[in-house]
Every structure is written in C-alpha cells, then in structure tokens.
Scaffold this motif. Structure first.
Motif, PDB file in Angstrom:
ATOM      1  N   ALA A 143     -11.910 -21.065  31.085  1.00  0.00           N
ATOM      2  CA  ALA A 143     -12.053 -20.874  32.425  1.00  0.00           C
ATOM      3  C   ALA A 143     -13.579 -21.129  32.841  1.00  0.00           C
ATOM      4  O   ALA A 143     -13.773 -21.806  34.031  1.00  0.00           O
ATOM      5  CB  ALA A 143     -11.594 -19.461  33.061  1.00  0.00           C
ATOM      6  N   LEU A 144     -14.533 -20.718  32.331  1.00  0.00           N
ATOM      7  CA  LEU A 144     -15.868 -20.877  32.417  1.00  0.00           C
ATOM      8  C   LEU A 144     -16.246 -22.242  32.289  1.00  0.00           C
ATOM      9  O   LEU A 144     -16.831 -23.063  33.278  1.00  0.00           O
ATOM     10  CB  LEU A 144     -16.780 -20.174  31.649  1.00  0.00           C
ATOM     11  N   GLU A 145     -15.572 -22.899  31.320  1.00  0.00           N
ATOM     12  CA  GLU A 145     -16.200 -24.591  30.912  1.00  0.00           C
ATOM     13  C   GLU A 145     -15.518 -25.481  31.975  1.00  0.00           C
ATOM     14  O   GLU A 145     -15.834 -26.500  31.782  1.00  0.00           O
ATOM     15  CB  GLU A 145     -15.757 -24.832  29.407  1.00  0.00           C
TER      16      GLU A 145
ATOM     17  N   ALA B  59     -14.830 -29.876  24.971  1.00  0.00           N
ATOM     18  CA  ALA B  59     -14.235 -29.621  23.735  1.00  0.00           C
ATOM     19  C   ALA B  59     -13.714 -28.226  23.801  1.00  0.00           C
ATOM     20  O   ALA B  59     -12.762 -28.025  23.142  1.00  0.00           O
ATOM     21  CB  ALA B  59     -15.450 -29.735  22.714  1.00  0.00           C
ATOM     22  N   VAL B  60     -14.227 -27.280  24.407  1.00  0.00           N
ATOM     23  CA  VAL B  60     -13.756 -25.992  24.697  1.00  0.00           C
ATOM     24  C   VAL B  60     -12.269 -26.000  25.299  1.00  0.00           C
ATOM     25  O   VAL B  60     -11.338 -25.370  24.622  1.00  0.00           O
ATOM     26  CB  VAL B  60     -14.697 -25.069  25.423  1.00  0.00           C
TER      27      VAL B  60
ATOM     28  N   THR C  34      -3.746 -23.646  26.375  1.00  0.00           N
ATOM     29  CA  THR C  34      -3.088 -23.055  27.725  1.00  0.00           C
ATOM     30  C   THR C  34      -4.308 -22.414  28.313  1.00  0.00           C
ATOM     31  O   THR C  34      -4.936 -21.636  27.820  1.00  0.00           O
ATOM     32  CB  THR C  34      -1.801 -22.135  27.535  1.00  0.00           C
ATOM     33  N   HIS C  35      -4.297 -22.676  29.594  1.00  0.00           N
ATOM     34  CA  HIS C  35      -5.175 -22.007  30.343  1.00  0.00           C
ATOM     35  C   HIS C  35      -4.729 -20.948  31.322  1.00  0.00           C
ATOM     36  O   HIS C  35      -3.809 -21.098  32.303  1.00  0.00           O
ATOM     37  CB  HIS C  35      -5.868 -23.037  31.248  1.00  0.00           C
TER      38      HIS C  35
ATOM     39  N   ILE D 113     -20.683 -12.733  32.881  1.00  0.00           N
ATOM     40  CA  ILE D 113     -20.512 -13.230  31.466  1.00  0.00           C
ATOM     41  C   ILE D 113     -21.131 -14.509  31.616  1.00  0.00           C
ATOM     42  O   ILE D 113     -21.469 -15.202  32.529  1.00  0.00           O
ATOM     43  CB  ILE D 113     -18.951 -13.467  31.604  1.00  0.00           C
ATOM     44  N   THR D 114     -21.505 -15.100  30.328  1.00  0.00           N
ATOM     45  CA  THR D 114     -22.197 -16.363  30.139  1.00  0.00           C
ATOM     46  C   THR D 114     -21.473 -17.208  29.102  1.00  0.00           C
ATOM     47  O   THR D 114     -20.634 -16.440  28.133  1.00  0.00           O
ATOM     48  CB  THR D 114     -23.658 -16.131  30.044  1.00  0.00           C
ATOM     49  N   ILE D 115     -21.568 -18.155  29.194  1.00  0.00           N
ATOM     50  CA  ILE D 115     -21.258 -19.370  27.964  1.00  0.00           C
ATOM     51  C   ILE D 115     -22.372 -20.435  27.747  1.00  0.00           C
ATOM     52  O   ILE D 115     -22.288 -21.002  29.003  1.00  0.00           O
ATOM     53  CB  ILE D 115     -19.836 -19.740  27.947  1.00  0.00           C
ATOM     54  N   GLY D 116     -22.866 -20.604  26.412  1.00  0.00           N
ATOM     55  CA  GLY D 116     -23.933 -21.420  26.364  1.00  0.00           C
ATOM     56  C   GLY D 116     -24.579 -21.482  25.127  1.00  0.00           C
ATOM     57  O   GLY D 116     -24.091 -20.702  24.359  1.00  0.00           O
ATOM     58  N   ASN D 117     -25.752 -22.203  25.023  1.00  0.00           N
ATOM     59  CA  ASN D 117     -26.485 -22.302  23.787  1.00  0.00           C
ATOM     60  C   ASN D 117     -27.197 -20.951  23.506  1.00  0.00           C
ATOM     61  O   ASN D 117     -27.285 -20.076  24.229  1.00  0.00           O
ATOM     62  CB  ASN D 117     -27.184 -23.367  23.777  1.00  0.00           C
TER      63      ASN D 117
END
Length: 734
Positions: free
Chosen positions: A454-456, A466-467, A473-474, A499-503
C-alpha cells in the motif's frame, strides 16, 4: 513569454542571418532570437505577436511565415525542396549561356554585333536567371548593411558598366590608350557558378535535414476509427483520446496509444535506432509513426498532436539542430565583419594595381576577383552544417541530443558517473526474501506485506514496483500524511501510527537501531542485496531483499568507454556491498564506487569529479535529476515509456532505448562532429587567407598568375560546397 519558430526565406549567407538576428534582438519585447542559416528559420522568445515579428523580418528585406501546425517545430526546408528543380534549371541554363559566350568571344565575328550579342546574353543571365542577387544586395544597402550578394552585385555591375561603355563608346578607352575589353563572359560565369553553388548548397542542405525530413513523413494523414461499431476513416485532426483505431499489417501507427486487441511486431527503428522489431500484445504501448508488421491490431489513442512522442522528438531535434555550439560564436563574429572587410580590400587592391602597374584593366579585374572570391558562407556554415548532420545521425542511432553545446561538451568528457539501479542494471528488481520481526504470527506477516504494498503504490521507483509485484493481492489501507522522500523512501500515517518503508538511510534518519545489524530474527544474507525496511513507530517490522540483474549491454559499454579514455564511477543510494558486486562484474575499482548516496550527495560527487575533468552523468530517475543538471553533460536512459523520458529536461541527451553502448557511441560521434567543425573552420579560414591574396594579384610579380573573375567565382562556389560535403560524411558514422 512564448517561443516561436518562424520559417525564413531569402537568406544567402551568414551576414544575412546575423543581420536578421540583430534586427529581432533589437525589438522591445524580444528576450532572445537565434537565426539558423542552414535550417532557414528563426527561433524567437518574446512577448510580441507573431505578426509583429514577421513584419520586422520583412522590413529587413527577407520573408517569413507562420509554420503550419502539422510542421510545427520542423526546420523550414520546404522552400529549398520546392525551389530545387527550378534552381537547377536556372544554374545549368546560366552555365550553357556562359559557355556560349566564351565560345563566341573566341570567334572572328565582327566586334560590334558580337559585343551586342554578348550583352543581350548577359542581361538574360542577370535579369532572368539571377535577379535575386541584385534584389538582396539592394535590400541590404537600403538597410545600411551588407551580405554575400553585395560583393557579387558590386563586382558584376562594375564589370557590366565597364563592358557596356566599351561596347557603346569604345573611343573613350582608345583615346586614353586603353583596350576596349569586355567582361560579359566573366559576368555570365560568375553568376552561373553562383547559381550552381546555390543549387549544390541547397542539395546538401536538404541532405543534412534528412533525419527531420524522415520524421516529418512518418505520420499518416488519416486513420481508420471504430465509432458506434462502424469503421470510418478520419483525418488525424478529428481524432480524440480514447478512440479505437484499427491497424492492418504494414500500416504506420497514426498516434500514440495502447494495444487493446491483437498481437504483432512493430518496427520502431526510426524512433529508437533499434533494428529488431518489438513484440506488442494487449496493454503494450505503441508510438505514432512506427510500423505494424505482421498482425492486425486495435489500439486505443492516448496522446495526440504536439504532446505525442513523435512531435516531441521532432521539436527537440529541431531545437537541437538550430542551437549554437560554443565554437560557432567565433565564426559568427568573423562572418558579420567579413563583407565590409572584403569591400575595403577590393578598394585597396584596385588602388595598388593602378598605382604600381598603371593598368586600369588589370586593376579593375583584380578588384572584381577579390569581391567575387570572398565567401563568408563557408565560415558561417562550418559549425552549423556539422552540427546539423551530427545531431541528425545521432537521432537515427537512437540518441536524442538536445542542443549543440551539449554535443561539444560531450566530446570533452573524461569522467562518466553512472547511476546503478535502472542504468547499469535492468531497473526491474525482484524481491527474493522477506524477513519479519520475531514473535509475529502468519497473519501479522501478511498484514505487513499488504501494508508495504500500500505504501509503495505511491512511488514510481523500480523497487516500489518490485514490492507490488511480490505481493499478489492488495488490501486497501487508509493512509494519511503520505510523503515521498527522494533517494530514501516513503512515510505515512496509519491508525495514528508513523510507518515508513525505505532504505537504510531513511531508517537511520529515523533512528531505528536494529537496521544496521538486522537484529534478532533477521539473518544476514549470503549474497549482496538491496534492502527495504518497513518500520512502525520507528520499530523494525519487516525487511525485504531485492536483487537486480546487470544490463546485458553494460560490460561491452564499459569496455568501449575504457578505450575512449573515460573513467567510470558508480553512484548509488544502495548499500556498498550491492554496489561492489555490480562493480566487480564490470571491473570498476573500489575507489570509483560511491554508495549510500542521497540526491544531494550525488550532486556533490559530480561537483568533485568536475574539479578533476569534464564529467558526464547517466541516470534514469528523478533521484538523478539534480546530478544530471549539474554534470557537464546529462544523459537520460530511456525506459519503457519513451514519452516520459522525453520530459526529462535536466538531461542534455536522451537515449531512446536502454542500451548502454549508446553512451560510448554518442561520445565517439560527438568527438567526430567536433573534429569536423574544426576541419570546416580550418578550411574556411585557409581558403580566404590563400584565395584573397591570389585574387588581389600576390602571385603576379613573380609568376605572372592573375586570377580571372570567372575562376574566382568557381572557387567561391567550391568553398561552401566543400564545407557542406565534408559535414555530410558524418551521415556514414557507425
């Protein structure tokens, strides 16, 4: 403020283009104006209406028109093309008359009727076959300026006045002890060679514009559209986004679109330089102007008119071919003062011969030869001719050069910075592993994966795609305060949680301590991978590992760069281990690897490299925009969507297909083009340094060689033609 490109007719030399440019730049409301002699057009940025600009050009003695919408952005080659057969007829007719005049002059016919016959033939050449020479000279004089026609007009009119006096009243010459010689055949040859040179010049100019001419002919005029279940044929102007267009094998695709039905291969070679046809199936994008080869297709129109890929290509290529390279500035300044200098030299030649030799006929002939042999056209065409052919050839190879200055800078490149993901690698990474925090249930695992997807969905980065591909399914999530941080990742608020998603850089910035060791339950991978960390309230919950494959063309490209003396550097926001793994495959030393970089860090590295040597940067994403703009030459690598790539204004070059060998190819072409510019300028300068003294009679005292006006005319025509044909050799560049 708007930028407008106006087709111009009537220009004959660099002095013409310089005068029009000066006139336009003097207008209030004009920010900048650039006139291209080779393309027969002016590019003007101003607040004035087009009609005011056209009036100013007409007042300067030339003509201009508004470009037709379908040819907007295309250099004005049509007057050359339309007048080409007529020009050749006039040139060869004038040559025939000149040859006949020379043969008649060698006969023993009675002098008086012979001279009147030669006078009649000369008037036909002057008034019927080459009247524009005198019109241009008169217009320039009326505006207190000079051009190439000024030299020819003064020389031929002076020769006509001398010959006419010798024909009507020969006693005037005899009384003063002078032979009543006539120069009718010389006038005929001067104008004939001038017309022949103009014809060959036009022919060469048309050939230099071959890339644009090919683009201009790509789009069909009509399309078969399915409306209300009925097939109808409509002009392209009547199409709308969403129209369904039917295509048969062998037909050109009329507009940009997406395949709805059918499977076929499409020839995109003229747009991308790639000779291998591309397979198209439902949901595949297609580009207007390409050729459907072997199967019926139904496509949905998406982009029309000036926003289409083909229109963007034509516009950018036109702007590039009309732009100036730094080397051209010196040539422009020299051409602007050339004609007045030659007029002064002709006057000095006449006075010197009269003073030292006491021969009025010789003084007169030498002065005319000086006027006629001078050719500012060669100097004015030296750089733009090479630039136009070089940029056109680049487009045919799949390299879009946005301006001439970039091509000259690229030739000087010694450092090349390469982004890793999407440039050295395919840019289509795959998630190969997912590691979860301990003590989480399978339901928690699935929830975290869905949250990551959902974030990506709010990012276009290859890792984001890629994620999304990894999670089939979303589940919809209500996310707020979504923020994309270039070079790091995404942050958002979910259920009042951050929330975070990253390097690693993003996690480290948020002070997530577990990331550096991956913490309990996060085993170290056996091979280098790119890691994405999902955190909730700064607590690591999930790490996704991704790998990307090296581009097939990368090893060959790096080998070619090495032979060109280019030092490669890897710039990446990825971790050092992953960057080193890619570098090892390409034999790039560790000192030339720069990892853990944010966009600002890439900019800093480019600045540091520029202090050592001219530096180019190749990248494919928005994270590279600042570095691309900072580099001496920015090179954008095209992805699947060519239209998106063309909007990357930060880059100076766009590779229309993701083939890294195009980078060394573009550098070799830039060096060859720059070398051709220097050759052209060298020839133009040497020609005038040698030709003018010979025409003035410098060889006569020792060798008794005096250049006739007719031979001077032939040499003048040869000068600009040689520059053009030397430039045309770039069309054979491989």
């Amino acid at each position: 403020m708007q930028t407008l490109t106006l087709p111009i007719t009537g220009m004959s030399c660099a002095a013409c283009s310089a005068y029009i440019e000066q006139t336009l730049n003097a207008l209030p409301g004009v920010e900048s104006a650039s006139v291209n002699l080779l393309a027969n057009q002016a590019t003007i940025t101003s607040t004035l209406p087009p009609e005011a600009l056209i009036t100013a050009i007409q007042d300067a003695g030339y003509d201009a028109t508004l470009p037709s919408p379908e040819l907007e952005g295309v250099p004005h080659v049509s007057p050359l093309r339309h007048g080409f057969p007529q020009l050749s007829t006039r040139a060869f007719t004038a040559l025939t008359i000149a040859a006949a005049s020379m043969l008649l002059s060698m006969t023993t016919l009675p002098a008086t009727p012979l001279r009147y016959t030669l006078l009649a033939l000369t008037l036909v050449v002057m008034l019927a076959l080459s009247p524009e020479t005198y019109r241009r000279a008169f217009t320039a004089a009326r505006h207190r300026t000079t051009n190439m026609s000024t030299l020819v007009a003064i020389g031929t009119l002076a020769a006509l006045a001398w010959s006419l006096t010798a024909t009507i009243a020969p006693q005037i010459f005899i009384t003063h002890g002078l032979a009543p010689d006539v120069y009718y055949e010389a006038i005929d040859f001067i104008l004939a060679f001038l017309l022949l040179g103009a014809w060959l010049d036009s022919r060469a100019k048309l050939r230099t514009q071959s890339a644009l001419a090919a683009f201009a002919q790509l789009t069909p005029s009509t399309a078969r559209v399915l409306r209300n279940n009925t097939e109808i044929e409509l002009p392209l102007a009547a199409l709308h986004p969403g129209d369904q267009i039917l295509l048969l094998p062998g037909e050109r695709i009329p507009v940009d679109g997406t395949v709805l039905l059918g499977t076929s291969t499409v020839d995109e070679s003229l747009l991308t330089g790639e000779s291998i046809p591309v397979l198209k199936s439902p949901q595949s994008p297609v580009i207007g102007g390409t050729i459907n080869l072997d199967g019926p297709l139904t496509i949905e129109a998406t982009t029309l008119g000036a926003d289409s890929v083909l229109s963007q290509l034509r516009r950018l290529l036109s702007e590039a071919q009309s732009s100036r390279a730094p080397m051209q500035k010196l040539a422009d300044r020299a051409s602007a003062i050339f004609v007045p200098t030659v007029l002064a030299l002709a006057a000095l030649t006449f006075a010197a011969w009269l003073l030292l030799d006491h021969s009025l006929p010789r003084a007169f002939a030498a002065a005319i030869a000086v006027l006629v042999i001078a050719c500012p056209c060669a100097m004015g065409l030296a750089v733009p001719a090479a630039l136009t052919v070089g940029i056109g050839r680049a487009a045919q190879l799949g390299i879009l050069v946005k301006n001439g200055e970039a091509l000259e800078r690229l030739a000087q490149t010694r450092n090349l910075a390469l982004d890793k993901t999407g440039t050295l690698t395919e840019g289509r990474p795959k998630i190969v592993a997912a590691h979860f925090a301990p003590n989480l249930s399978p339901e928690d695992h699935q929830h975290l994966l869905q949250l990551a997807a959902a974030l990506e969905r709010h990012s276009e980065h290859p890792l984001a795609k890629a994620v999304q591909s990894y999670i089939p399914t979303h589940t919809p999530f209500t996310l707020t305060n979504i923020k994309t941080i270039p070079g790091q990742g995404i942050t958002a608020t979910y259920n009042n949680q951050q929330i975070t998603i990253g390097n690693e850089a993003l996690s480290h910035q948020n002070r997530v301590p577990q990331v550096r060791t991956l913490g309990p339950g996060f085993p170290q991978p056996s091979t280098p991978t790119t890691k994405l960390h999902l955190t909730i309230n700064n607590q690591l919950q999930l790490t996704l590992e991704a790998t990307d494959t090296l581009r097939e063309s990368a090893p060959q490209a790096l080998t070619q760069l090495s032979t060109l003396g280019i030092t490669p550097h890897i710039l990446t926001g990825d971790n050092a281990a992953t960057a080193a793994a890619i570098a090892n495959l390409l034999n790039i030393p560790a000192a030339q690897i720069h990892a853990h970089l944010l966009p600002a860090d890439k900019l800093t590295i480019i600045q540091q490299l520029q202090q050592q040597a001219p530096t180019a940067m190749a990248g494919d994403g928005i994270n590279d925009a600042a570095a691309l703009a900072q580099a001496d030459t920015g090179i954008a690598i095209s992805g699947q969507n060519v239209g998106t790539d063309l909007t990357r204004e930060a880059a100076d070059l766009v590779l229309l297909r993701p083939d890294l060998t195009l980078i060394p190819t573009s550098i070799r072409l830039a060096r060859r083009t720059t070398r051709t510019m220097r050759q052209n300028l060298g020839w133009a300068v040497a020609y005038n340094l040698l030709g003018l003294p010979i025409a003035a009679g410098a060889l006569y005292p020792h060798f008794h060689i005096l250049l006739s006006p007719a031979l001077a005319s032939a040499a003048m025509a040869l000068s600009s033609i040689s520059v053009l044909f030397n430039s045309l050799r770039l069309r054979r560049f491989e």
